[in-house]
Design a protein around this motif. Sequence first.
Motif, PDB file in Angstrom:
ATOM      1  N   GLU A   6      -9.704  12.405  12.720  1.00 32.38           N
ATOM      2  CA  GLU A   6      -8.280  12.308  12.416  1.00 32.38           C
ATOM      3  C   GLU A   6      -7.901  10.880  12.034  1.00 32.38           C
ATOM      4  OE1 GLU A   6      -4.120  12.568  14.931  1.00 32.38           O
ATOM      5  OE2 GLU A   6      -5.579  14.182  15.220  1.00 32.38           O
ATOM      6  N   ALA A   7      -8.336   9.903  12.818  1.00 29.10           N
ATOM      7  CA  ALA A   7      -8.023   8.506  12.521  1.00 29.10           C
ATOM      8  C   ALA A   7      -8.626   8.085  11.186  1.00 29.10           C
ATOM      9  CB  ALA A   7      -8.525   7.608  13.651  1.00 29.10           C
ATOM     10  N   TYR A   8      -9.865   8.497  10.944  1.00 30.06           N
ATOM     11  CA  TYR A   8     -10.533   8.134   9.700  1.00 30.06           C
ATOM     12  C   TYR A   8      -9.756   8.655   8.487  1.00 30.06           C
ATOM     13  CZ  TYR A   8     -14.077   7.949   6.027  1.00 30.06           C
ATOM     14  OH  TYR A   8     -14.741   7.715   4.855  1.00 30.06           O
ATOM     15  N   LEU A   9      -9.372   9.914   8.516  1.00 23.70           N
ATOM     16  CA  LEU A   9      -8.684  10.518   7.373  1.00 23.70           C
ATOM     17  C   LEU A   9      -7.305   9.900   7.136  1.00 23.70           C
ATOM     18  CD1 LEU A   9      -9.645  14.261   7.873  1.00 23.70           C
ATOM     19  CD2 LEU A   9     -10.471  12.697   6.109  1.00 23.70           C
ATOM     20  N   VAL A  30       0.852  -1.188   0.000  1.00 24.76           N
ATOM     21  CA  VAL A  30       0.000   0.000   0.000  1.00 24.76           C
ATOM     22  C   VAL A  30       0.884   1.232   0.000  1.00 24.76           C
ATOM     23  CG1 VAL A  30      -1.922  -1.095   1.225  1.00 24.76           C
ATOM     24  CG2 VAL A  30      -0.126   0.065   2.520  1.00 24.76           C
ATOM     25  N   ARG A  31       0.227   2.387  -0.209  1.00 27.39           N
ATOM     26  CA  ARG A  31       0.975   3.642  -0.149  1.00 27.39           C
ATOM     27  C   ARG A  31       0.391   4.486   0.968  1.00 27.39           C
ATOM     28  NH1 ARG A  31       4.904   5.582  -3.839  1.00 27.39           N
ATOM     29  NH2 ARG A  31       6.048   7.074  -2.604  1.00 27.39           N
ATOM     30  N   ARG A  32       1.119   4.581   2.084  1.00 24.58           N
ATOM     31  CA  ARG A  32       0.690   5.384   3.230  1.00 24.58           C
ATOM     32  C   ARG A  32       1.786   6.378   3.575  1.00 24.58           C
ATOM     33  NH1 ARG A  32      -0.918   0.196   5.323  1.00 24.58           N
ATOM     34  NH2 ARG A  32       1.145   0.105   6.257  1.00 24.58           N
ATOM     35  N   GLY A  33       1.391   7.602   3.761  1.00 28.58           N
ATOM     36  CA  GLY A  33       2.339   8.600   4.231  1.00 28.58           C
ATOM     37  C   GLY A  33       2.393   8.604   5.742  1.00 28.58           C
ATOM     38  N   PRO A  34       3.099   9.523   6.336  1.00 31.19           N
ATOM     39  CA  PRO A  34       3.133   9.626   7.799  1.00 31.19           C
ATOM     40  C   PRO A  34       1.764  10.036   8.350  1.00 31.19           C
ATOM     41  CG  PRO A  34       4.229  11.516   6.793  1.00 31.19           C
ATOM     42  CD  PRO A  34       3.945  10.561   5.689  1.00 31.19           C
ATOM     43  N   TRP A  35       1.528   9.691   9.600  1.00 33.17           N
ATOM     44  CA  TRP A  35       0.272  10.076  10.262  1.00 33.17           C
ATOM     45  C   TRP A  35       0.184  11.601  10.319  1.00 33.17           C
ATOM     46  CZ3 TRP A  35      -3.558   6.882  12.523  1.00 33.17           C
ATOM     47  CH2 TRP A  35      -4.526   7.559  13.286  1.00 33.17           C
ATOM     48  N   VAL A  36      -0.959  12.131   9.887  1.00 30.29           N
ATOM     49  CA  VAL A  36      -1.137  13.581   9.843  1.00 30.29           C
ATOM     50  C   VAL A  36      -2.116  13.990  10.940  1.00 30.29           C
ATOM     51  CG1 VAL A  36      -1.782  15.561   8.428  1.00 30.29           C
ATOM     52  CG2 VAL A  36      -0.802  13.511   7.345  1.00 30.29           C
ATOM     53  N   PRO A  37      -1.718  14.838  11.865  1.00 29.77           N
ATOM     54  CA  PRO A  37      -2.666  15.323  12.883  1.00 29.77           C
ATOM     55  C   PRO A  37      -3.769  16.144  12.228  1.00 29.77           C
ATOM     56  CG  PRO A  37      -0.612  16.542  13.001  1.00 29.77           C
ATOM     57  CD  PRO A  37      -0.374  15.417  12.044  1.00 29.77           C
ATOM     58  N   LEU A  92      -3.470   3.898  -2.692  1.00 27.73           N
ATOM     59  CA  LEU A  92      -3.373   5.073  -1.831  1.00 27.73           C
ATOM     60  C   LEU A  92      -4.268   4.930  -0.605  1.00 27.73           C
ATOM     61  CD1 LEU A  92      -3.453   7.897  -4.535  1.00 27.73           C
ATOM     62  CD2 LEU A  92      -1.459   6.769  -3.509  1.00 27.73           C
ATOM     63  N   VAL A  93      -3.660   4.997   0.572  1.00 27.84           N
ATOM     64  CA  VAL A  93      -4.383   4.909   1.841  1.00 27.84           C
ATOM     65  C   VAL A  93      -4.009   6.125   2.678  1.00 27.84           C
ATOM     66  CG1 VAL A  93      -4.697   3.616   3.978  1.00 27.84           C
ATOM     67  CG2 VAL A  93      -4.509   2.392   1.804  1.00 27.84           C
ATOM     68  N   GLY A  94      -5.020   6.844   3.156  1.00 32.21           N
ATOM     69  CA  GLY A  94      -4.755   7.992   4.006  1.00 32.21           C
ATOM     70  C   GLY A  94      -4.571   9.269   3.221  1.00 32.21           C
ATOM     71  N   ILE A  95      -4.849  10.369   3.897  1.00 32.32           N
ATOM     72  CA  ILE A  95      -4.876  11.653   3.225  1.00 32.32           C
ATOM     73  C   ILE A  95      -3.502  12.130   2.778  1.00 32.32           C
ATOM     74  CG2 ILE A  95      -4.720  12.977   5.379  1.00 32.32           C
ATOM     75  CD1 ILE A  95      -6.684  13.796   2.121  1.00 32.32           C
ATOM     76  N   ASP A  96      -2.422  11.746   3.478  1.00 29.88           N
ATOM     77  CA  ASP A  96      -1.090  12.207   3.075  1.00 29.88           C
ATOM     78  C   ASP A  96      -0.704  11.615   1.726  1.00 29.88           C
ATOM     79  OD1 ASP A  96       1.544  13.583   4.145  1.00 29.88           O
ATOM     80  OD2 ASP A  96       2.144  11.694   3.226  1.00 29.88           O
ATOM     81  N   ALA A  97      -0.885  10.298   1.558  1.00 28.56           N
ATOM     82  CA  ALA A  97      -0.553   9.659   0.285  1.00 28.56           C
ATOM     83  C   ALA A  97      -1.391  10.230  -0.843  1.00 28.56           C
ATOM     84  CB  ALA A  97      -0.751   8.150   0.391  1.00 28.56           C
ATOM     85  N   LEU A  98      -2.670  10.456  -0.596  1.00 27.09           N
ATOM     86  CA  LEU A  98      -3.539  11.014  -1.628  1.00 27.09           C
ATOM     87  C   LEU A  98      -3.089  12.417  -2.025  1.00 27.09           C
ATOM     88  CD1 LEU A  98      -6.420  10.724  -3.137  1.00 27.09           C
ATOM     89  CD2 LEU A  98      -7.137  12.341  -1.373  1.00 27.09           C
ATOM     90  N   SER A  99      -2.864  13.273  -1.051  1.00 26.69           N
ATOM     91  CA  SER A  99      -2.523  14.670  -1.321  1.00 26.69           C
ATOM     92  C   SER A  99      -1.227  14.788  -2.100  1.00 26.69           C
ATOM     93  CB  SER A  99      -2.415  15.455  -0.004  1.00 26.69           C
ATOM     94  OG  SER A  99      -3.633  15.414   0.700  1.00 26.69           O
TER      95      SER A  99
END
Length: 732
Positions: free
Chosen positions: A152-155, A50-57, A164-171
């Motif tokens: 926050e957890a959902y996004l 998968v493609r996940r970026g760092p956790w974004v607050p 793409l998983v999570g808002i960082d990877a998408l953005s």
Amino acid sequence: MVLAALAMGAAAVSHAIGFEEIRQAYRPSETLVLDRHGETLQRVRTDMTVRRGPWVPLDGISPALRMAMVLSEDKRFYEHSGVDWRAVSAAAWANLWNKRTRGASTLTMQLAGLLDDDLRLGNGGRNLQQKIGQAVTATRLESSWRKDQILEAYLNLVPFRGELVGIDALSRTLFDKAPHGLNESEAALAAALVRSPNAQPAAVAKRACGVLKEMRGPKVPTDCLVLDMQAEIALSRRAFTASEGIAPHLARRLLASSREGEAQVRSTLDARLQRLALQSLQQHVKELRGRHVEDGAVIVLDNASGEVLAWVGSTGALSAAAEVDGVLAQRQPGSTLKPFLYAQAFAEQRLTAASLLDDSPAYLPTASGLYIPQNYDRQFKGWVSARTALASSLNVPAVRTLVMVSPEPFARQLRALGIALKENGDYYGYSLALGSAEVSLLQLTNAYRALANGGRFSPATFKPSVPSPASTPAFTPALDPRAAFIVTDILSDPNARARTFGTDSILATRFWTAVKTGTSKDMRDNWAVGYSQRYTVGVWVGNASGKPMWDVSGTSGAAPIWAALMRELHARTPSQAPRPPPGVLKTAVNFGDQLEATRSEWFLAGTQQPLFAVHTAPSLSSSKQAARAKDSEAPAVPPRILSPQDGTILALDPDIPPARQRLTLTADAGSANPADLRWVIGKREIGKGPQAQWLPWPGRHTVQLRDKGGAVRDERRLEVRGAGVKGLTERK
């Protein structure tokens, strides 16, 4: 069935976990390599599933995206307690009349499905058991988590499109920006992808347009055509590269020795210095492109700790082999091994810094033939001191020094300094003095660091020390500290290097430094390695393919990069010469025949002397002529060949143009007139007088010394081996 569903929901409630536990367990698909101050040097993908970026607050996500997601997926998110019963009722009523409507899953229920594999959405949708389990788990989450934590957890966990998983990877993939920078249109597109991750751009744009209208309200017009174009562009983008940053080679090596699954790995590098080293290398190599140069490498070490402060393995986009790590690649070091050779000779008291060495043609018999070392400029300087020979990088004196030390003991000395030779010293022979072995830039630079530390060796490291960054490395004695000090003094002496480099070369800095350059055979490698009071810097320039450069010397290749880095390192930090260790003293010395200027010189205690001169016996020719002047009846002495010796075997080097491989023929005229001597090989006369230069060609030859009448007075037989010799011209 209903009872079973309730039981599954109860089990989910009993195993509900906290927000912090979820965040701590989160693992991005990339590992960030950080510098010593926590700044990101390199981003490397380590999870290919998968493609996940760092956790974004949550405060790192744009307000527009938060609004778009709530309006699109759960309009009453801030009102319900996990389950939106009004939406459930509406969905049930619509299903009763076979009408299509949006699902009744809230953001909290969707999050429950993301947290529990048993509740995850399958290809056929969720069954009744899963839906009840979702509702029960969502209610429990709402009772223990805050709304901002749920959002926050959902996004950070929601899948968007493809891998793409999570808002960082998408953005970063679709919009090439951080999540906090998304505008209203981009936020609407992101929200639309949650409902239909793999939909066509037109369908995504249509749904996004509806979300955008809700965000803006009825009074603000919305251009859906523009949104359609944005969707086409964004969804056509591919994921950003698997590795990005300024330290790819160090990152790869660091991750190979780190624990699997680490989100961040800290290094000893300094990001500012790493950028400077990379920029300096690339800029200078661009200037050398016309001389057939495309690769280079740089490493900077802290003398006290051995920590790597900069590690540049290649010139990046300028190189055809950017993945090759020039810091670790094995290359011939040229003259950069000479300081260790002279240090060993000083330590063994075979030489002093003022000892005189003969820089003249040398013919050394070896198992493979006659070894004839040459200087870089193909000229000879005559008698010179060891100080001048080392600082001016003269080859023949270095080879004569290795004859005193012997190749295998010198190889052992290099190994003690961390230079891991592949073969023993006898394998390389006398050419080891001129860098015929292969070494890496890392090993060579760290060996120079040992000189900077008074002969003490410790391994270089790119990982922060544990437990404290200030921990002192464990040094081991590798070289006599007195000899290391004298060699350091020589390498810092601009006057001593003037014979070759001039008095105002780029090697001369305004603060104290010691430096040595080197060029390998056929200009395949160019080096500059040196140190100040605090840092050791090593630079290699060449081609990863091994192709030769054109007219690139020590001062035009690697040295400008070395000098630029040293200037930056000491822009605000002074550098002072080391103090002499016990057991060395300074003495005024004079040189006979004014070979060199009178000066004060450093000696190991007990080896000092005030005068160094060359005492040579008169030649046989001059002795006989003098004797003949005293006694006209003295018998005539026939001329004879002094060099080459009978049976000599010469090996032509295919990498050196033949015009630069001339053999010097010398003779003693005896009682004959030197001007009457003639040199003949075969049927060709190749010179006159007691000395001549011959351009060898393969085959067996007889060298004859004849008088003016053509009579053979002496002769030598020799063999020249070699094939495939390059053209007679050499690039300058």
